[in-house]
Write an enzyme that holds these catalytic residues in place. Sequence first.
Site, PDB file in Angstrom:
ATOM      1  N   ALA A  60     -51.712  61.628  52.613  1.00  0.00           N
ATOM      2  CA  ALA A  60     -51.360  61.162  51.244  1.00  0.00           C
ATOM      3  C   ALA A  60     -50.891  59.725  51.131  1.00  0.00           C
ATOM      4  CB  ALA A  60     -50.303  62.172  50.577  1.00  0.00           C
ATOM      5  N   SER A  61     -50.533  59.297  52.111  1.00  0.00           N
ATOM      6  CA  SER A  61     -50.105  57.980  51.781  1.00  0.00           C
ATOM      7  C   SER A  61     -51.131  56.946  52.528  1.00  0.00           C
ATOM      8  CB  SER A  61     -48.711  57.549  52.531  1.00  0.00           C
ATOM      9  OG  SER A  61     -48.760  58.130  53.971  1.00  0.00           O
ATOM     10  N   LYS A 120     -65.033  61.900  57.101  1.00  0.00           N
ATOM     11  CA  LYS A 120     -65.808  61.452  58.285  1.00  0.00           C
ATOM     12  C   LYS A 120     -65.013  60.614  59.024  1.00  0.00           C
ATOM     13  CE  LYS A 120     -67.374  57.049  57.913  1.00  0.00           C
ATOM     14  NZ  LYS A 120     -68.415  55.805  58.069  1.00  0.00           N
ATOM     15  N   HIS A 145     -69.462  60.351  51.768  1.00  0.00           N
ATOM     16  CA  HIS A 145     -69.512  59.461  50.265  1.00  0.00           C
ATOM     17  C   HIS A 145     -70.733  58.996  49.714  1.00  0.00           C
ATOM     18  CE1 HIS A 145     -68.833  55.887  52.010  1.00  0.00           C
ATOM     19  NE2 HIS A 145     -68.789  55.409  51.186  1.00  0.00           N
ATOM     20  N   LYS A 183     -73.134  59.261  45.435  1.00  0.00           N
ATOM     21  CA  LYS A 183     -73.489  58.173  44.485  1.00  0.00           C
ATOM     22  C   LYS A 183     -74.325  58.268  43.529  1.00  0.00           C
ATOM     23  CE  LYS A 183     -72.549  54.546  48.025  1.00  0.00           C
ATOM     24  NZ  LYS A 183     -71.534  53.527  47.695  1.00  0.00           N
ATOM     25  N   ASP A 220     -71.127  54.531  62.911  1.00  0.00           N
ATOM     26  CA  ASP A 220     -70.282  54.306  61.742  1.00  0.00           C
ATOM     27  C   ASP A 220     -71.156  54.347  60.162  1.00  0.00           C
ATOM     28  OD1 ASP A 220     -67.894  53.649  60.395  1.00  0.00           O
ATOM     29  OD2 ASP A 220     -68.829  51.737  59.835  1.00  0.00           O
ATOM     30  N   HIS A 260     -74.570  57.844  57.081  1.00  0.00           N
ATOM     31  CA  HIS A 260     -74.946  57.422  55.664  1.00  0.00           C
ATOM     32  C   HIS A 260     -76.626  57.456  55.600  1.00  0.00           C
ATOM     33  CE1 HIS A 260     -70.873  57.181  54.850  1.00  0.00           C
ATOM     34  NE2 HIS A 260     -70.784  56.272  55.361  1.00  0.00           N
TER      35      HIS A 260
HETATM   36  N1  LIG Z   1     -60.144  54.625  54.313  1.00  0.00           N
HETATM   37  C1  LIG Z   1     -61.469  54.569  54.153  1.00  0.00           C
HETATM   38  O1  LIG Z   1     -62.089  53.633  53.194  1.00  0.00           O
HETATM   39  C2  LIG Z   1     -62.165  55.666  54.622  1.00  0.00           C
HETATM   40  C3  LIG Z   1     -63.846  55.622  54.419  1.00  0.00           C
HETATM   41  C4  LIG Z   1     -64.235  56.770  54.729  1.00  0.00           C
HETATM   42  C5  LIG Z   1     -63.453  57.584  55.474  1.00  0.00           C
HETATM   43  N2  LIG Z   1     -62.392  57.677  56.009  1.00  0.00           N
HETATM   44  C6  LIG Z   1     -61.665  58.640  56.494  1.00  0.00           C
HETATM   45  O2  LIG Z   1     -60.871  59.242  56.005  1.00  0.00           O
HETATM   46  C7  LIG Z   1     -59.711  59.705  56.936  1.00  0.00           C
HETATM   47  C8  LIG Z   1     -58.627  58.755  56.436  1.00  0.00           C
HETATM   48  O3  LIG Z   1     -58.760  57.406  56.452  1.00  0.00           O
HETATM   49  P1  LIG Z   1     -57.435  56.522  56.078  1.00  0.00           P
HETATM   50  O4  LIG Z   1     -57.979  55.010  56.077  1.00  0.00           O
HETATM   51  O5  LIG Z   1     -56.776  56.883  54.908  1.00  0.00           O
HETATM   52  O6  LIG Z   1     -56.239  56.415  57.217  1.00  0.00           O
HETATM   53  P2  LIG Z   1     -54.766  55.757  57.515  1.00  0.00           P
HETATM   54  O7  LIG Z   1     -54.610  54.944  56.097  1.00  0.00           O
HETATM   55  O8  LIG Z   1     -54.445  55.498  58.733  1.00  0.00           O
HETATM   56  O9  LIG Z   1     -53.785  57.009  56.746  1.00  0.00           O
HETATM   57  C9  LIG Z   1     -53.419  58.306  57.383  1.00  0.00           C
HETATM   58  C10 LIG Z   1     -52.633  59.174  56.743  1.00  0.00           C
HETATM   59  O10 LIG Z   1     -52.528  60.254  57.499  1.00  0.00           O
HETATM   60  C11 LIG Z   1     -50.868  60.687  57.313  1.00  0.00           C
HETATM   61  N3  LIG Z   1     -50.792  61.232  58.925  1.00  0.00           N
HETATM   62  C12 LIG Z   1     -50.912  60.914  60.144  1.00  0.00           C
HETATM   63  N4  LIG Z   1     -50.496  61.818  61.038  1.00  0.00           N
HETATM   64  C13 LIG Z   1     -50.209  62.945  60.265  1.00  0.00           C
HETATM   65  C14 LIG Z   1     -49.714  64.190  60.738  1.00  0.00           C
HETATM   66  N5  LIG Z   1     -49.852  64.894  61.781  1.00  0.00           N
HETATM   67  N6  LIG Z   1     -49.400  65.267  59.698  1.00  0.00           N
HETATM   68  C15 LIG Z   1     -49.673  64.843  58.380  1.00  0.00           C
HETATM   69  N7  LIG Z   1     -50.114  63.583  58.001  1.00  0.00           N
HETATM   70  C16 LIG Z   1     -50.375  62.556  58.964  1.00  0.00           C
HETATM   71  C17 LIG Z   1     -50.347  59.226  57.217  1.00  0.00           C
HETATM   72  O11 LIG Z   1     -49.008  59.360  56.915  1.00  0.00           O
HETATM   73  P3  LIG Z   1     -47.757  59.420  57.789  1.00  0.00           P
HETATM   74  O12 LIG Z   1     -47.837  58.498  58.895  1.00  0.00           O
HETATM   75  O13 LIG Z   1     -46.670  59.208  57.078  1.00  0.00           O
HETATM   76  O14 LIG Z   1     -47.750  60.899  58.354  1.00  0.00           O
HETATM   77  C18 LIG Z   1     -51.264  58.609  56.255  1.00  0.00           C
HETATM   78  O15 LIG Z   1     -50.841  59.195  55.212  1.00  0.00           O
HETATM   79  C19 LIG Z   1     -60.266  59.353  58.152  1.00  0.00           C
HETATM   80  O16 LIG Z   1     -60.687  60.505  58.640  1.00  0.00           O
HETATM   81  C20 LIG Z   1     -61.150  58.244  57.904  1.00  0.00           C
HETATM   82  O17 LIG Z   1     -62.070  58.094  58.795  1.00  0.00           O
HETATM   83  C21 LIG Z   1     -61.652  56.558  55.518  1.00  0.00           C
END
Ligand SMILES: NC(=O)c1ccc[n+]([C@@H]2O[C@H](COP(=O)([O-])OP(=O)(O)OC[C@H]3O[C@@H](n4cnc5c(N)ncnc54)[C@H](OP(=O)(O)O)[C@@H]3O)[C@@H](O)[C@H]2O)c1
Length: 506
Positions: free
Chosen positions: A15-16, A151, A181, A185, A239, A244
């Site tokens: 969530a963060s 993903k 995602h 689109k 990637d 995609h």
């Molecule tokens: N960011 C993008 O634009 C994007 C695009 C496409 C796909 N994705 C996919 O979406 C997913 C998330 O990406 P993100 O970029 O948002 O990652 P991120 O910024 O690294 O965030 C990870 C989140 O997971 C939490 N977390 C880590 N370990 C945890 C645990 N054991 N239990 C509960 N919460 C936990 C972290 O908070 P705490 O450290 O407080 O636990 C943080 O809120 C990934 O699979 C990524 O490949 C992301």
Amino acid sequence: MADPSPPNQIVIFGASGDLTRRKLIPALAALEGRELDEADFSVLGVARREKSDESFRAELAIDVPEELRPAYHRLAPRIHYQAADASDVDSMRALGARLDELPGGPDAGRLFYLSLKPDLFGPTVEALAECGLLAMREQETQSWRRVVIEKPFGRDLESARALNEHLHRWLREDQIYRIDHYLGKETVQNLLGLRFHNAIFEPLWNRHHVELVQITVAEDIGVERGRGGYYDDTGALRDMLQNHMLQVLSLVAMEPPASLAPEAVRSQKVELLRALRCADPQHVDEISVRARYGAGANGEAAYVDEEGVAFGSQTETFIAVRAEIDNWRWSGVPFLLRHGKRMAKRFTEVQVQFRTPPIQLFNRPDGLSADEYHRRLREGSLCEIRPNVLTVSLQPREAIRLSFGVKQPGASMVMAPAALDFDYREHFGKAPADAYERLLLDALHGDQTLFLRGDEIEASWRYADEVLEGWQGGPAPPLLEYPAGSWGPSEADALFHGCEGGWSRG
Ligand SMILES: NC(=O)c1ccc[n+]([C@@H]2O[C@H](COP(=O)([O-])OP(=O)(O)OC[C@H]3O[C@@H](n4cnc5c(N)ncnc54)[C@H](OP(=O)(O)O)[C@@H]3O)[C@@H](O)[C@H]2O)c1
């Protein structure tokens, strides 16, 4: 009268994280007061760090775009936070108790969105299942339990299969929403509309009339800050191409579904992906080019100097492939796929290039004898311009353009290029919604059409794996270098044969 459905609960793990802040919460705010309201849902964010509901809401507010602020403020009182380790059973039990207290309680439909690192997908589902949080009866319309998986789904066929098997131990396929995602689109969905609603295109949509199809996803940015390590372990093929681009390809090339029912559409996509000809590892250098960006003329860093990239890295930031589809409709038609980071321009587009007329009555090259002209026509070496190209632009402009030739005014019969142009924003007076809005809404409504089925993921990994395996053995294509801000390595041009033309420049 039947009781109204209780409000749904959206549980966002991670969530963060970046995705929640930049995409998921703004998408929910955009839906608030439009498609959804208080009666429909509340949100529970989950991550390990301790914070109160209030501080979580304030943290999220920072990234909400200005125009969505009023909607976010209406939504915020229904956003809650629970500190928990997603893979820990006791934490999940406490999570269950918290959910029971939120509006809808145990009767609510629950959407568990795993915006977590991929290695947490399996353990989180297992922990949720062990606490009974995923249990669901047959044909349940209320108190349903669904899981959205972000993903990447696996890093090769073997790991994708293992993850599918793991998920299926705890979940039915109709509870699993694997996200890509791109499918959210508008313009990607419109590929189906364009093909199957308009009777003028479909009769031409085959090897008799289409000479080639090219799909480009060009990015002008390099590796994003803080993602160098992740990207270096992933590369352009995993990637972008495996997911995609193959999704777009499957919508462009699939057979018409019998209906728009999720299984009808998804089955046709799987069939198409299965018909992709696998690369022969001994000849993969003939159908693929891989490269990474070097330093650019405007001071852009080379890929190898980006933060997080390993010393001695062999990761590609550019891939181009000449794919073939072994089925009745497409046999012999090349599908040229290209993706790169730090390219000259940012654009995503599909181009369908139609064949030239059998006889060229107009614009014959000067100075050719009749014999020479007919000989070159026969061998296909007369590289005249293709007048008919259908271009579907997916980003940044969302548009459709059909080019054709018209007679240039004047005494002689000279044909000049012209085009019909359609622009989403101009036509509808507003920008298409963000992909995550549509996907979240569909997941809440239980519509899996725009989510990937398990066998679909495996079919696309099968193709990607063959290319990867070819790169790792046999006469692998060298890892080339292209200057940041350029159109990629010139070797990619050789994937076009004879008079087929060249890569689009958007
Ligand atoms: N960011 C993008 O634009 C994007 C695009 C496409 C796909 N994705 C996919 O979406 C997913 C998330 O990406 P993100 O970029 O948002 O990652 P991120 O910024 O690294 O965030 C990870 C989140 O997971 C939490 N977390 C880590 N370990 C945890 C645990 N054991 N239990 C509960 N919460 C936990 C972290 O908070 P705490 O450290 O407080 O636990 C943080 O809120 C990934 O699979 C990524 O490949 C992301």
